[in-house]
Design an enzyme around this catalytic site. Structure first.
Site, mmCIF file in Angstrom:
data_model
loop_
_atom_site.group_PDB
_atom_site.id
_atom_site.type_symbol
_atom_site.label_atom_id
_atom_site.label_comp_id
_atom_site.label_asym_id
_atom_site.label_seq_id
_atom_site.Cartn_x
_atom_site.Cartn_y
_atom_site.Cartn_z
ATOM 1 N N SER A 186 13.061 54.404 61.444
ATOM 2 C CA SER A 186 12.013 55.263 61.957
ATOM 3 C C SER A 186 12.399 56.727 61.703
ATOM 4 C CB SER A 186 11.770 54.989 63.442
ATOM 5 O OG SER A 186 10.613 55.650 63.892
ATOM 6 N N ASP A 229 4.381 46.724 60.791
ATOM 7 C CA ASP A 229 4.733 47.951 61.509
ATOM 8 C C ASP A 229 3.474 48.550 62.139
ATOM 9 O OD1 ASP A 229 5.492 50.540 62.302
ATOM 10 O OD2 ASP A 229 6.935 50.727 60.674
ATOM 11 N N HIS A 255 7.703 47.569 64.004
ATOM 12 C CA HIS A 255 8.381 48.829 63.700
ATOM 13 C C HIS A 255 9.881 48.724 63.965
ATOM 14 C CE1 HIS A 255 8.725 53.065 62.903
ATOM 15 N NE2 HIS A 255 9.261 53.284 64.086
#
Length: 510
Positions: free
Chosen positions: A189, A397, A434
Site C-alpha cells: 500500500s 483490492d 488490499h
C-alpha cells in the site's frame, strides 16, 4: 499492515530461513549501549537498549500480547532525524544480538504513517535481518500534519524513508563492524509506493524492492469521484446488505471464464458484468438494485474518466463487491483520501468534498504531486544498478484499483524495450483484497522469492500463495509472472497449487 495471523505464520517459517543462513551469521563488535555515542549528521540517537529474547512488549494498541514472544534478543535503537528545520522523523533500528544474516531490510509504512510498524520490524528480525522502520516524519494518523508545512510533506513522501535508510546502514556498520551484504525494501500500500519512490530517487540504495498494491496518490481523485457518485445523494447509496447479492451475481457471470468454478475470478479484466441485470422490476427490495443504485454500481466498476475522455484512474474490478464499503459506504469519504485534498491540494481543513470536480481537481493534484509523490515508471538507473523489483497486487483490492499497477508495469516494460525485463516482475493475486485478506490465496513468502532472485539470479517463475480459514490452510495457488495466469490442468484438487501451471493467456483473452 500485515495481519497478526500472517505475521505469526511467517515467524514460524523464519526458523528454517535462519537455519539456512547460519553459516554466514555475524555477532556484534560493540555494545548496544555504545551506539548512544554514535555521531551521525542531523541525527539524535535517543535510545539504544538490549531487549531480551521474547521480552518486547509494544504499547501499540491492537497487537496481541504474545505476538513477539518468539523474537530473539536484539539491540533496539531509536533515533530522531532532522534533515530540514521542520523535520521530526522518528526511526527505529532493530539489530540481532547474534545470528545476524548479514542483510538489511527496510520496512515501509501504510496510510499516512504516523507510527513505527513494530509488527513489520518483528517479522524482519525473526528472519535474521537487521531492520528499520519510520513514522514518516510525524505522529498520529491523518494528513493534518501537512497543513502549512511543505517540508513535512516531502518527509512523508520520500525523505524520511531515505534518511532512515542511510542512518540505519550507518548504525549497522557501527554495531557489526561491516556493511550489510544485501539491502532490501518491503512494503505494501503506502509502503509499496514508498519503495517505488526510493527506487526512482535513490536507485543505488537497495538491491531488491518488494512493492505490493502501491497506493499511488492518483487514486485519491478517483476515491473522491466515487464518493460523489456513490453517496453524495442518498438515493445513489447501495446499502452493504446488498453487497453479497451483487457479489454472487458477479460470480455467476464471471467465475467460470477461466474454465474453473472455484469462487474466484481469475482475471477480472475479462469479466463483462452489467449491474442492470439486478435492477428491480417494482420498487426497491433486498434482492435487487434501484435504477439509481444500478448507476452507482456501474460507476464503481468503471474507470474515472473526464469529460474530455482522459482516464484518471482504472476501475475497481469485479470481485470486490463484499468490500465496497471502503469507497462507497459513506457518509464521508475515508480520511485517507479526504485529508489529501483538504490539507495538500486545497490547504483548507473545512473544504467540502461535495464540491469536488474530477477534471479540475485531478489536474490540480497532479501538478502538486509531480515533483514529490507521483510515481515514475522510468527506473532505468535502478535496473542498471542491478536492482530487482518484485511487484504484486490483489485483483480484488478494494482500496487501490489493481489496473493502476498493471499500467505501471506495462510502462516499465515499454521503457525497457524487452517483453520480460530481467529486473522487474509483477504477480497478480486472484481474489486477494488490499495487501491481505479476501477470498483468494493472500499469504506468500515474497521475501524468499526476492532473496533467491537477487542472491542467486533466479527470477521466480511462480510464487505459491495460500488461503487459510481459522488458521487452517484450505487452498493454495501459484501466482504467476504477469501476464501469465495460473491454469488448472484438469485433474486433482483445484485447491492445490500443484495442479496448476503458469501459462500465457490465449489470443483474445486479454
Amino acid at each position: 499492515m500485515r495481519q497478526i495471523l500472517a505475521f505469526t505464520l511467517m515467524l514460524v517459517a523464519s526458523v528454517a530461513a535462519s537455519a539456512a543462513t547460519s553459516q554466514s551469521t555475524t555477532i556484534a563488535t560493540q555494545s548496544c549501549a555504545g551506539l548512544l555515542r554514535l555521531v551521525l549528521p542531523n541525527t539524535s540517537i535517543t535510545s539504544a537498549q538490549v531487549v531480551s529474547a521474547g521480552a518486547f512488549t509494544p504499547s501499540t494498541p491492537g497487537i496481541a500480547a504474545n505476538a513477539f514472544a518468539n523474537l530473539p534478543a536484539f539491540c533496539r535503537v531509536a533515533a530522531t532525524l532532522r534533515p530540514s528545520t521542520d523535520s521530526d522523523i522518528n526511526i527505529e533500528v532493530w539489530l540481532p544480538i547474534a545470528g545476524w544474516n548479514g542483510k538489511f531490510l527496510a520496512m515501509g509504512n501504510g496510510g499516512w504513517g504516523g507510527a513505527i510498524d513494530y509488527q513489520s520490524l518483528g517479522y524482519a528480525l525473526a528472519r535474521g535481518y537487521a531492520a528499520s522502520a519510520t513514522d514518516d516524519g510525524h505522529e498520529g494518523p491523518g494528513g493534518a500534519f501537512v497543513l502549512g508545512d511543505p517540508e513535512k510533506f516531502i518527509d512523508f513522501a520520500y525523505r524520511s524513508e531515505h534518511e532512515m535508510t542511510i542512518k540505519a546502514k550507518a548504525i549497522i556498520r557501527s554495531f557489526y563492524g561491516r556493511d550489510p551484504r544485501y539491502s532490501y525494501w518491503d512494503g505494501c500500500s503506502g509502503g509499496g509506493r514508498e519503495g517505488l519512490l526510493q527506487a526512482y530517487r535513490y536507485p543505488d540504495e537497495f538491491d531488491g524492492i518488494i512493492a505490493g498494491d502501491p497506493a499511488t496518490f492518483r487514486r485519491n481523485a478517483w476515491a473522491l469521484w466515487l464518493a460523489n457518485k456513490s453517496f453524495k445523494d442518498p438515493a445513489d447509496y447501495i446499502p452493504p446488505s446488498k453487497y453479497p447479492m451483487i457479489h454472487q451475481a458477479v460470480l455467476d457471470a464471471c467465475d467460470t471464464i477461466d474454465g474453473l468454478k472455484d469462487g474466484l475470478i481469475d482475471d477480472p479484466t475479462r469479466c463483462r458484468f452489467d449491474p442492470v441485470v439486478l435492477e428491480c422490476k417494482e420498487g426497491d427490495a433486498p434482492s435487487c438494485l434501484t435504477a439509481r443504485q444500478v448507476q452507482t454500481a456501474r460507476a464503481i466498476l468503471s474507470p474515472a474518466v473526464t469529460h474530455s475522455g482522459q482516464e484518471i484512474f482504472p476501475r475497481l474490478e469485479p470481485g470486490t463487491e463484499l468490500r465496497w464499503g471502503r469507497l462507497a459506504g459513506g457518509p464521508e469519504p475515508a480520511g485517507l483520501f479526504l485529508d489529501y485534498f483538504k490539507y495538500v491540494v486545497f490547504r483548507d481543513p473545512h473544504w467540502d468534498w461535495r464540491s469536488f470536480d474530477l477534471e479540475r481537481d485531478a489536474a490540480l493534484s497532479s501538478e502538486i504531486d509531480k515533483d514529490t509523490i507521483a510515481l515514475n515508471a522510468d527506473l532505468t538507473p535502478f535496473a542498471h544498478h542491478g536492482g530487482k523489483l518484485l511487484l504484486y497486487h490483489g485483483w480484488a483490492d478494494q482500496q487501490v484499483a489493481p489496473g493502476a499497477t498493471v499500467e505501471l508495469y506495462d510502462a516499465m516494460v515499454k521503457g525497457s524495450s524487452d517483453p520480460l525485463p530481467a529486473w522487474v516482475r509483477l504477480y497478480m493475486a486472484p481474489g486477494m483484497a488490499h495487501c491481505t485478506g479476501g477470498e483468494g490465496p493472500d499469504t506468500f513468502d515474497k521475501l524468499s522469492a526476492l532473496e533467491q532472485w537477487v542472491e542467486q539470479g533466479k527470477a521466480p517463475n511462480q510464487i505459491i500463495a495460500s488461503h487459510n480459514t481459522n488458521g487452517k490452510i484450505d487452498r493454495t495457488r501459484p501466482l504467476c509472472p504477469y501476464p501469465q495466469v495460473a491454469r488448472y490442468q484438469g485433474t486433482g484438487s483445484p485447491d492445490e497449487a500443484a495442479n496448476f501451471i503458469c501459462k500465457s493467456p490465449q489470443p483474445g483473452e486479454k
